[in-house]
Design an enzyme around this catalytic site. Sequence first.
Site, PDB file in Angstrom:
ATOM      1  CB  THR A 215      37.871  40.958  41.602  1.00 62.28           C
ATOM      2  OG1 THR A 215      38.046  41.705  39.758  1.00 62.28           O
ATOM      3  CG2 THR A 215      37.039  41.959  42.656  1.00 62.28           C
ATOM      4  CE  LYS A 216      37.917  40.129  36.167  1.00 66.46           C
ATOM      5  NZ  LYS A 216      37.642  41.524  37.100  1.00 66.46           N
ATOM      6  CG  ASN A 217      41.582  32.971  38.685  1.00 67.08           C
ATOM      7  OD1 ASN A 217      40.428  33.575  38.766  1.00 67.08           O
ATOM      8  ND2 ASN A 217      41.481  31.672  38.429  1.00 67.08           N
TER       9      ASN A 217
END
Length: 377
Positions: free
Chosen positions: A180-182
Amino acid sequence: MIPFNKPFLTGNETKYIEQAVKSGKISGNGDFTQKCQRFFEDNYGIKKALLTTSCSDALEMCSMLIDCTQNDEIIVPSYTFVTSALAFVRQGAKIVFADSLPNHPNIDVSKLESLINSNTKAIVVVHYAGIAVDMDEVMRLADKYNLFVIEDAAQAIDSFYKGKPLGSIGHLAAFSFHETKNIISGEGGLLAVNDDRFIERAEIIWEKGTNRASFFRGEINKYGWVDTGSSFLPSEIIAAFLWAQLENIDVIQKRRVVIWDNYFEQLKQLISSRNITLPEIPDFSTNNGHMFYLVCNSLDERTRLIKTLKNSDILAVFHYLSLHKSEFHLKNNESVELPNADLFTDRLVRLPFYYELTNENQQKIIDIIVDFYKNEI
């Protein structure tokens, strides 16, 4: 369905994984691991970077490095993911929860000094949504009371505080590469060591309590068990995937900021017309385009908004539940009042946000939200 999140692949992930497999070195601390670690050291001024299997593991290493014990108190924001506190609870420490700012989920730095006492050992700051906490004040308090500062920079890669990279300011920091992170590797994290006192021991804890890293550098003629530790290293397969992402960080970040800006520009009318709160970026912080959220006027309003979006095949989600009200914490601790953390628990909603979110789909999301509030009484 427009999902809440969709992992983005740059194109070289499987190529580099194949290279790692064919190299014959797929356990931890190979070429791709070292490339990723140097990236953080060279680009963000971190003194020593160590890849971990998760951000949770990096935080657990932090708790070990500061010799956290049952005699210690650790200040942690209530509005955060559970591992921001759990890493220190596992070492026996008492968690003292801090409230959020009235206008932002970040920790209210003005309330920190009142929480400090002779048992306080560290302050954990979470840069929520990649937006910096006021680190000058946090470090001032740390210097005044001889405390450690640990940055939970899970959401904060490539974001800055007064020109300083987040994760490079506190004594220690932890990053996340969850999907879910960049920047992602499925699961994965990184420990950032910014204080020379911790560098050697961090490697030992990282290498299962042995001085194996020194041995492989030729600094000693044999290695053995010298300290506590665990198996915190990810495999080269995870590191290879991560390297493909880091190579493209500028492209990824640029697109994410465009998506963020479009959300803000088209929804900012709701700030005055419907009293909706949108993310605020203080002057001392950059915006890394990690997420976009809005804060509704009530829990009921948020519930109806999420349902309205879901009825149109759009998945929006609420976020953290205040940790000071969690069942686990209240088993052994008295209840405290942290109204701002509770407000974000009840009212904050995160909108779909990922690299491949098309302009058409984003416009659909925006139009439904605007229409929803046009019909609100």
